[in-house]
Design a protein around this motif. Structure first.
Motif, PDB file in Angstrom:
ATOM      1  N   MET A  91       0.840  -1.195   0.000  1.00 22.24           N
ATOM      2  CA  MET A  91       0.000   0.000   0.000  1.00 22.24           C
ATOM      3  C   MET A  91       0.873   1.241   0.000  1.00 22.24           C
ATOM      4  SD  MET A  91      -3.258   0.521  -0.140  1.00 22.24           S
ATOM      5  CE  MET A  91      -4.295   1.918   0.094  1.00 22.24           C
ATOM      6  N   ASN A  92       1.887   1.175   0.811  1.00 23.80           N
ATOM      7  CA  ASN A  92       2.806   2.318   0.886  1.00 23.80           C
ATOM      8  C   ASN A  92       3.572   2.481  -0.428  1.00 23.80           C
ATOM      9  OD1 ASN A  92       2.145   2.992   3.527  1.00 23.80           O
ATOM     10  ND2 ASN A  92       3.584   1.527   4.407  1.00 23.80           N
ATOM     11  N   LYS A  93       3.893   1.349  -1.057  1.00 29.71           N
ATOM     12  CA  LYS A  93       4.606   1.415  -2.336  1.00 29.71           C
ATOM     13  C   LYS A  93       3.765   2.064  -3.404  1.00 29.71           C
ATOM     14  CE  LYS A  93       7.691  -2.546  -1.649  1.00 29.71           C
ATOM     15  NZ  LYS A  93       8.125  -3.878  -2.150  1.00 29.71           N
ATOM     16  N   LEU A  94       2.490   1.723  -3.398  1.00 35.76           N
ATOM     17  CA  LEU A  94       1.599   2.353  -4.404  1.00 35.76           C
ATOM     18  C   LEU A  94       1.526   3.868  -4.196  1.00 35.76           C
ATOM     19  CD1 LEU A  94      -1.315  -0.217  -4.523  1.00 35.76           C
ATOM     20  CD2 LEU A  94       0.378   0.207  -6.287  1.00 35.76           C
ATOM     21  N   LYS A  95       1.453   4.239  -2.944  1.00 37.29           N
ATOM     22  CA  LYS A  95       1.362   5.656  -2.629  1.00 37.29           C
ATOM     23  C   LYS A  95       2.642   6.360  -3.043  1.00 37.29           C
ATOM     24  CE  LYS A  95       0.320   8.852   1.103  1.00 37.29           C
ATOM     25  NZ  LYS A  95       0.031   9.027   2.537  1.00 37.29           N
ATOM     26  N   GLU A  96       3.787   5.717  -2.776  1.00 36.67           N
ATOM     27  CA  GLU A  96       5.057   6.341  -3.155  1.00 36.67           C
ATOM     28  C   GLU A  96       5.179   6.447  -4.678  1.00 36.67           C
ATOM     29  OE1 GLU A  96       8.060   3.954  -1.442  1.00 36.67           O
ATOM     30  OE2 GLU A  96       7.662   4.625   0.627  1.00 36.67           O
ATOM     31  N   LEU A  97       4.702   5.378  -5.363  1.00 36.79           N
ATOM     32  CA  LEU A  97       4.746   5.408  -6.823  1.00 36.79           C
ATOM     33  C   LEU A  97       3.850   6.520  -7.387  1.00 36.79           C
ATOM     34  CD1 LEU A  97       5.886   4.002  -9.332  1.00 36.79           C
ATOM     35  CD2 LEU A  97       3.896   2.483  -9.259  1.00 36.79           C
ATOM     36  N   PHE A  98       2.676   6.672  -6.809  1.00 37.60           N
ATOM     37  CA  PHE A  98       1.724   7.722  -7.243  1.00 37.60           C
ATOM     38  C   PHE A  98       2.337   9.098  -7.030  1.00 37.60           C
ATOM     39  CE2 PHE A  98      -1.659  10.722  -6.199  1.00 37.60           C
ATOM     40  CZ  PHE A  98      -2.412  10.668  -7.368  1.00 37.60           C
ATOM     41  N   ASP A  99       2.931   9.270  -5.837  1.00 32.82           N
ATOM     42  CA  ASP A  99       3.526  10.584  -5.537  1.00 32.82           C
ATOM     43  C   ASP A  99       4.682  10.886  -6.499  1.00 32.82           C
ATOM     44  OD1 ASP A  99       1.768  10.952  -3.469  1.00 32.82           O
ATOM     45  OD2 ASP A  99       3.128  10.176  -1.938  1.00 32.82           O
ATOM     46  N   TYR A 100       5.426   9.869  -6.844  1.00 34.87           N
ATOM     47  CA  TYR A 100       6.562  10.052  -7.731  1.00 34.87           C
ATOM     48  C   TYR A 100       6.113  10.527  -9.116  1.00 34.87           C
ATOM     49  CZ  TYR A 100      10.478   8.770 -10.732  1.00 34.87           C
ATOM     50  OH  TYR A 100      11.470   8.779 -11.687  1.00 34.87           O
ATOM     51  N   TYR A 101       5.154   9.802  -9.699  1.00 31.41           N
ATOM     52  CA  TYR A 101       4.657  10.190 -11.025  1.00 31.41           C
ATOM     53  C   TYR A 101       3.877  11.514 -10.995  1.00 31.41           C
ATOM     54  CZ  TYR A 101       6.102   5.763 -13.069  1.00 31.41           C
ATOM     55  OH  TYR A 101       6.853   4.714 -13.522  1.00 31.41           O
ATOM     56  N   PHE A 102       3.223  11.773  -9.912  1.00 33.43           N
ATOM     57  CA  PHE A 102       2.475  13.035  -9.777  1.00 33.43           C
ATOM     58  C   PHE A 102       3.439  14.212  -9.806  1.00 33.43           C
ATOM     59  CE2 PHE A 102       0.621  16.392  -7.127  1.00 33.43           C
ATOM     60  CZ  PHE A 102      -0.554  16.633  -7.832  1.00 33.43           C
ATOM     61  N   ASN A 103       4.542  14.041  -9.061  1.00 37.49           N
ATOM     62  CA  ASN A 103       5.536  15.118  -9.039  1.00 37.49           C
ATOM     63  C   ASN A 103       6.133  15.339 -10.439  1.00 37.49           C
ATOM     64  OD1 ASN A 103       5.200  15.559  -6.286  1.00 37.49           O
ATOM     65  ND2 ASN A 103       6.746  14.048  -5.717  1.00 37.49           N
ATOM     66  N   ILE A 104       6.378  14.204 -11.133  1.00 41.18           N
ATOM     67  CA  ILE A 104       6.926  14.322 -12.498  1.00 41.18           C
ATOM     68  C   ILE A 104       5.953  15.070 -13.414  1.00 41.18           C
ATOM     69  CG2 ILE A 104       7.587  13.021 -14.537  1.00 41.18           C
ATOM     70  CD1 ILE A 104       8.749  10.888 -12.702  1.00 41.18           C
ATOM     71  N   ILE A 105       4.682  14.696 -13.333  1.00 48.60           N
ATOM     72  CA  ILE A 105       3.658  15.326 -14.182  1.00 48.60           C
ATOM     73  C   ILE A 105       3.545  16.811 -13.863  1.00 48.60           C
ATOM     74  CG2 ILE A 105       1.210  15.386 -14.719  1.00 48.60           C
ATOM     75  CD1 ILE A 105       1.192  12.330 -14.268  1.00 48.60           C
ATOM     76  N   CYS A 106       3.548  17.121 -12.552  1.00 46.94           N
ATOM     77  CA  CYS A 106       3.434  18.540 -12.155  1.00 46.94           C
ATOM     78  C   CYS A 106       4.645  19.336 -12.647  1.00 46.94           C
ATOM     79  CB  CYS A 106       3.329  18.646 -10.635  1.00 46.94           C
ATOM     80  SG  CYS A 106       1.741  18.048 -10.003  1.00 46.94           S
ATOM     81  N   THR A 107       5.809  18.697 -12.575  1.00 48.01           N
ATOM     82  CA  THR A 107       7.020  19.386 -13.032  1.00 48.01           C
ATOM     83  C   THR A 107       6.954  19.657 -14.538  1.00 48.01           C
ATOM     84  OG1 THR A 107       8.294  18.308 -11.268  1.00 48.01           O
ATOM     85  CG2 THR A 107       9.526  19.229 -13.136  1.00 48.01           C
ATOM     86  N   LEU A 108       6.492  18.639 -15.303  1.00 49.34           N
ATOM     87  CA  LEU A 108       6.365  18.812 -16.749  1.00 49.34           C
ATOM     88  C   LEU A 108       5.358  19.901 -17.109  1.00 49.34           C
ATOM     89  CD1 LEU A 108       6.444  15.051 -17.881  1.00 49.34           C
ATOM     90  CD2 LEU A 108       8.259  16.762 -18.155  1.00 49.34           C
ATOM     91  N   LEU A 109       4.221  19.895 -16.355  1.00 48.71           N
ATOM     92  CA  LEU A 109       3.203  20.928 -16.607  1.00 48.71           C
ATOM     93  C   LEU A 109       3.760  22.332 -16.332  1.00 48.71           C
ATOM     94  CD1 LEU A 109      -0.008  19.232 -15.171  1.00 48.71           C
ATOM     95  CD2 LEU A 109       0.520  19.679 -17.572  1.00 48.71           C
ATOM     96  N   LEU A 110       4.533  22.424 -15.238  1.00 50.34           N
ATOM     97  CA  LEU A 110       5.102  23.718 -14.875  1.00 50.34           C
ATOM     98  C   LEU A 110       6.086  24.190 -15.946  1.00 50.34           C
ATOM     99  CD1 LEU A 110       5.367  25.961 -12.784  1.00 50.34           C
ATOM    100  CD2 LEU A 110       7.142  24.604 -11.634  1.00 50.34           C
ATOM    101  N   ILE A 111       6.924  23.224 -16.393  1.00 52.77           N
ATOM    102  CA  ILE A 111       7.886  23.572 -17.455  1.00 52.77           C
ATOM    103  C   ILE A 111       7.168  23.990 -18.727  1.00 52.77           C
ATOM    104  CG2 ILE A 111       9.671  22.612 -18.958  1.00 52.77           C
ATOM    105  CD1 ILE A 111      10.517  20.814 -16.605  1.00 52.77           C
ATOM    106  N   PHE A 112       6.095  23.287 -19.065  1.00 52.42           N
ATOM    107  CA  PHE A 112       5.312  23.599 -20.255  1.00 52.42           C
ATOM    108  C   PHE A 112       4.689  24.987 -20.151  1.00 52.42           C
ATOM    109  CE2 PHE A 112       1.309  23.513 -22.596  1.00 52.42           C
ATOM    110  CZ  PHE A 112       1.781  23.229 -23.878  1.00 52.42           C
TER     111      PHE A 112
END
Length: 250
Positions: free
Chosen positions: A1-22
């Motif tokens: 459960m914790n791994k899923l949450k960490e994975l979600f947070d990881y990809y979320f941060n990546i997506i947010c970073t890409l959106l910000l750069i865009f």
């Protein structure tokens, strides 16, 4: 459960970073585009101003060229008479040189070679024979006979060059008409509307010119309406009317 949450947070941060750069890239692009547009407008204005300045300079140069030259017509005894465009400030001598110089028998004795030319001026070079004729031109003397008037009055004796003649002195009328008018009878009545020129000339002080004027007046105005109207005829005033009023009728 914790791994899923960490994975979600990881990809979320990546997506947010890409959106910000865009988003940042988009904003930078818009700013860059606006700057480029303003620079292009500025360049266009500068080019337009340069074109206008060049056109004005060209027009000023053309105007200056026009002011620097004038057109002058030279006629007469030169080798190439014509209309010439010459530098403003040139003189008559310069124009003669441009026209090929003087022709045979030409003379400049009657003109000022140093005179400054003006636009649309006409210069004529004379011939020596022309000036010679003018220099030798003689004006015949006008001699008038002496006229001694001893006495001037109506029906008086007037002495002219020692000869006595009967004359009537009138306002600027021909002497021959004045002499003939002495023969008029006091009871002669002359019609202003029907009499001929010769009949009108029998009136005292009425010569040929006044008789013609009377006829012209009556034809133009459909006849005289009253005898006083004769004073409207050129050359007939109150004094003359008083002399002839008893001898005229309609």
């Amino acid at each position: 459960m914790n791994k899923l949450k960490e994975l979600f947070d990881y990809y979320f941060n990546i997506i947010c970073t890409l959106l910000l750069i865009f988003m940042i890239s988009g904003i930078c692009f818009l700013i860059y585009k606006d700057v480029i547009k303003k620079e292009n407008v500025s360049i266009s204005k500068n080019q337009s101003s340069k074109i206008t300045i060049n056109e004005n300079n060209d027009a000023n140069v053309r105007d200056e060229n026009v002011k620097n030259t004038i057109k002058v017509d030279i006629k007469g005894f030169v080798k190439k008479p014509n209309v010439y465009e010459i530098k403003n400030g040139a003189n008559v001598s310069d124009l003669i040189n441009i026209a090929g110089g003087l022709a045979k028998n030409a003379t400049t004795d009657n003109i000022n070679l140093s005179r400054k030319l003006e636009d649309q001026m006409v210069i004529r070079i004379a011939n020596k024979n022309e000036l010679k004729k003018k220099d030798n031109h003689e004006i015949s003397e006008c001699v008038c006979k002496n006229i001694n008037v001893e006495k001037c009055s109506e029906n008086a004796i007037t002495k002219i060059d020692g000869n006595d003649i009967n004359a009537i002195i009138t306002d600027n009328e021909e002497s021959t008409n004045n002499i003939s008018n002495t023969n008029i009878e006091d009871n002669t009545i002359v019609s202003l509307n029907t009499s001929s020129k010769e009949k009108l000339m029998t009136l005292p002080g009425v010569g040929e010119s006044k008789a013609i004027a009377i006829i012209e007046y009556r034809e133009k105005n459909n006849g005289f309406k009253n005898i006083e109207e004769i004073k409207n005829v050129s050359g007939i005033g109150d004094a003359l009317f008083e002399k002839i009023k008893d001898n005229i009728s309609l």
